[in-house]
Write an enzyme that holds these catalytic residues in place. Structure first.
Site, mmCIF file in Angstrom:
data_model
loop_
_atom_site.group_PDB
_atom_site.id
_atom_site.type_symbol
_atom_site.label_atom_id
_atom_site.label_comp_id
_atom_site.label_asym_id
_atom_site.label_seq_id
_atom_site.Cartn_x
_atom_site.Cartn_y
_atom_site.Cartn_z
ATOM 1 N N GLY A 1 0.803 -1.213 0.000
ATOM 2 C CA GLY A 1 0.000 0.000 0.000
ATOM 3 C C GLY A 1 0.835 1.262 0.000
ATOM 4 O O GLY A 1 0.464 2.266 -0.618
ATOM 5 N N ASN B 1 -6.619 3.533 10.216
ATOM 6 C CA ASN B 1 -5.951 2.350 10.752
ATOM 7 C C ASN B 1 -5.891 2.330 12.274
ATOM 8 O O ASN B 1 -5.871 1.270 12.888
ATOM 9 C CB ASN B 1 -4.534 2.237 10.187
ATOM 10 C CG ASN B 1 -3.773 3.545 10.244
ATOM 11 O OD1 ASN B 1 -4.177 4.529 9.626
ATOM 12 N ND2 ASN B 1 -2.679 3.573 10.988
ATOM 13 N N GLN C 1 -7.185 -0.442 4.990
ATOM 14 C CA GLN C 1 -7.827 -1.035 6.164
ATOM 15 C C GLN C 1 -9.270 -1.452 5.902
ATOM 16 O O GLN C 1 -9.796 -2.337 6.576
ATOM 17 C CB GLN C 1 -7.789 -0.053 7.339
ATOM 18 C CG GLN C 1 -6.412 0.193 7.911
ATOM 19 C CD GLN C 1 -5.809 -1.026 8.591
ATOM 20 O OE1 GLN C 1 -6.489 -2.021 8.854
ATOM 21 N NE2 GLN C 1 -4.519 -0.962 8.869
ATOM 22 N N SER D 1 -3.507 -3.273 0.170
ATOM 23 C CA SER D 1 -2.370 -4.067 0.624
ATOM 24 C C SER D 1 -2.836 -5.454 0.991
ATOM 25 O O SER D 1 -3.850 -5.612 1.682
ATOM 26 C CB SER D 1 -1.703 -3.400 1.831
ATOM 27 O OG SER D 1 -0.525 -4.078 2.199
ATOM 28 N N ALA D 2 -2.101 -6.470 0.567
ATOM 29 C CA ALA D 2 -2.527 -7.860 0.736
ATOM 30 C C ALA D 2 -2.563 -8.295 2.199
ATOM 31 O O ALA D 2 -3.485 -8.991 2.635
ATOM 32 C CB ALA D 2 -1.597 -8.788 -0.046
ATOM 33 N N HIS D 3 -1.566 -7.888 2.975
ATOM 34 C CA HIS D 3 -1.433 -8.479 4.314
ATOM 35 C C HIS D 3 -2.455 -7.952 5.309
ATOM 36 O O HIS D 3 -2.587 -8.496 6.401
ATOM 37 C CB HIS D 3 -0.007 -8.286 4.848
ATOM 38 C CG HIS D 3 0.329 -6.902 5.290
ATOM 39 N ND1 HIS D 3 0.430 -6.558 6.620
ATOM 40 C CD2 HIS D 3 0.617 -5.788 4.590
ATOM 41 C CE1 HIS D 3 0.770 -5.284 6.717
ATOM 42 N NE2 HIS D 3 0.885 -4.790 5.505
ATOM 43 N N THR E 1 10.369 -7.266 -12.335
ATOM 44 C CA THR E 1 9.748 -8.585 -12.375
ATOM 45 C C THR E 1 8.757 -8.710 -11.217
ATOM 46 O O THR E 1 9.084 -8.431 -10.064
ATOM 47 C CB THR E 1 10.818 -9.689 -12.262
ATOM 48 O OG1 THR E 1 11.709 -9.565 -13.367
ATOM 49 C CG2 THR E 1 10.190 -11.068 -12.260
ATOM 50 N N CYS F 1 3.286 0.738 11.961
ATOM 51 C CA CYS F 1 4.159 1.040 10.823
ATOM 52 C C CYS F 1 5.249 2.040 11.170
ATOM 53 O O CYS F 1 5.765 2.725 10.309
ATOM 54 C CB CYS F 1 3.319 1.573 9.658
ATOM 55 S SG CYS F 1 2.106 0.386 9.053
#
Length: 390
Positions: free
Chosen positions: A73, A154, A182, A202-204, A242, A330
């Site tokens: 993110g 968040n 979030q 964001s994936a996590h 990549t 963070c």
């Protein structure tokens, strides 16, 4: 010595991998091909990426072709918050307005000169001051503005009126970005209904792997002139390098799982969150629930107990087996007063004691019961001391 049973209540920092996601990541890690190669192995890697792209796009009501993969993110926000983000055929913005309670990736991650950045104030609930924004836009006249406001905070879980903000900004010819990191996977998110030009993910945060994120554009009628990562032509020239195919595949798998029964899961988490909140107020009747007067994410509870410092409380809860946070995770594990709480006008003594409980897919009623028991142990002695001193 008996091991303390651990209870994880810090999903806003990162949510554990959902069941099955790790298997997807491991399987794709073993694919030999580069997604840019045209041979069979390369096409297999590309297929995994495009399947994931479609799944994540469905999560936010977007078309897959308008989704750009990034490392997270933060990178996605850094990519889009630039004076060269614009609609095709139109000039880019000359000024950036950001909410006072934004994540550091917005506050510190943009690429505008400092003198071209304005901070939109919030009220005591943490909600954007729409009157201030409207007046500022009217004053700007023909000056093109980019506005960035979090969909959900968040630290507090407070949800912003993004659709109303977008309508107001578009009436004045501006662009709107929302940090949906979030919110996605916790409440319904639809880029069309929100009316924003771009959102970031964001994936996590939704049970996927760390190290994968996305910038989602409202259509293919935008461009970014100064790319953040330059090199090859990956991601339609938006982001070179990549691709993290395994991380992206895990992101897609997590998005699919989050979308299944989203509304029912939100109701379940809200019930557990409300139960946790009731426990806090029972043991500490004078506790402050941050953002209580606003719409909040169903999984988030931020509270402060007078006389209890966050750093001391975090250690005590951790020793009791409960993983909480004092706000955003963070900032390299530092416990410091939050800019979010300062912007909301929370008095400094209370702000230094705010704790965050954030629930997720792995949270059960038993987790909340263990949190309640820990509250009694951590907070009870404080009130006994207060009573004896009275």
């Amino acid at each position: 010595m008996a091991m303390v049973q651990r209870t994880y209540l810090d999903h806003n920092a990162t949510s554990p991998l959902r069941p099955g996601v790790a298997e997807v990541v491991l399987r794709v890690l073993q694919l030999p091909g580069n997604a840019s190669s045209i041979h069979t192995e390369g096409r297999a890697a590309r297929s995994e990426m495009e399947t994931a792209r479609a799944s994540i796009a469905r999560l936010v009501g977007s078309k897959a072709k308008n989704l750009v993969f990034t490392s997270g993110g933060t990178e996605a926000a850094n990519l889009v918050l630039t004076p060269t983000f614009r609609r095709l055929g139109q000039p880019g913005p000359v000024r950036l307005l950001i909410g006072a309670t934004e994540h550091p990736c917005i506050l510190n991650g943009h690429r505008f000169p400092a003198e071209q950045v304005g901070i939109i104030p919030v009220d005591g609930r943490g909600i954007i001051d729409l009157a201030w924004l409207k007046a500022h836009l009217e004053k700007a006249g023909d000056e093109r503005v980019l506005v960035s406001v979090q969909l959900a905070n968040n630290e507090t879980g407070v949800i912003q009126p993004i659709a109303e903000i977008a309508r107001l900004v578009h009436e004045h010819g501006g662009l709107v970005h929302t940090d949906a990191v979030q919110a996605a996977g916790r409440v319904p998110v639809d880029i069309v209904a929100l009316g924003v030009d771009a959102l970031t993910l964001s994936a996590h945060k939704l049970g996927g792997p760390k190290g994968a994120g996305a910038l989602v554009l409202a259509s293919d009628q935008y461009e970014i002139g100064d790319k953040l990562v330059r090199g090859g032509g990956q991601e339609k020239n938006y982001r070179a390098g990549t691709e993290n195919v395994a991380g992206i595949a895990g992101f897609g798998a997590a998005a699919e799982l989050a979308l299944e029964g989203l509304e029912q899961e939100a109701e379940r988490l809200k019930s557990l969150r409300d139960e946790a909140e009731a426990h806090v107020l029972r043991v500490a009747p004078d506790a402050l629930v941050v953002g209580a007067g606003a719409e909040r994410l169903p999984n988030t509870l931020a509270f402060a107990i007078p006389g209890l410092k966050a750093e001391t409380a975090l250690i005590a809860f951790d020793l009791a087996g409960i993983a909480l946070s004092s706000g955003s995770a963070c900032s390299s594990g530092k416990v410091k007063r939050s800019h979010v709480l300062d912007a909301m006008g929370v008095e400094p003594a209370l702000a230094e004691g705010v704790l965050r409980v954030s629930l997720g897919w792995s949270t059960t009623k038993e987790c909340v019961i263990r949190f309640a028991e820990a509250c009694e142990k951590v907070v009870g002695p404080l009130y006994k001391r207060k009573a004896s001193a009275a």
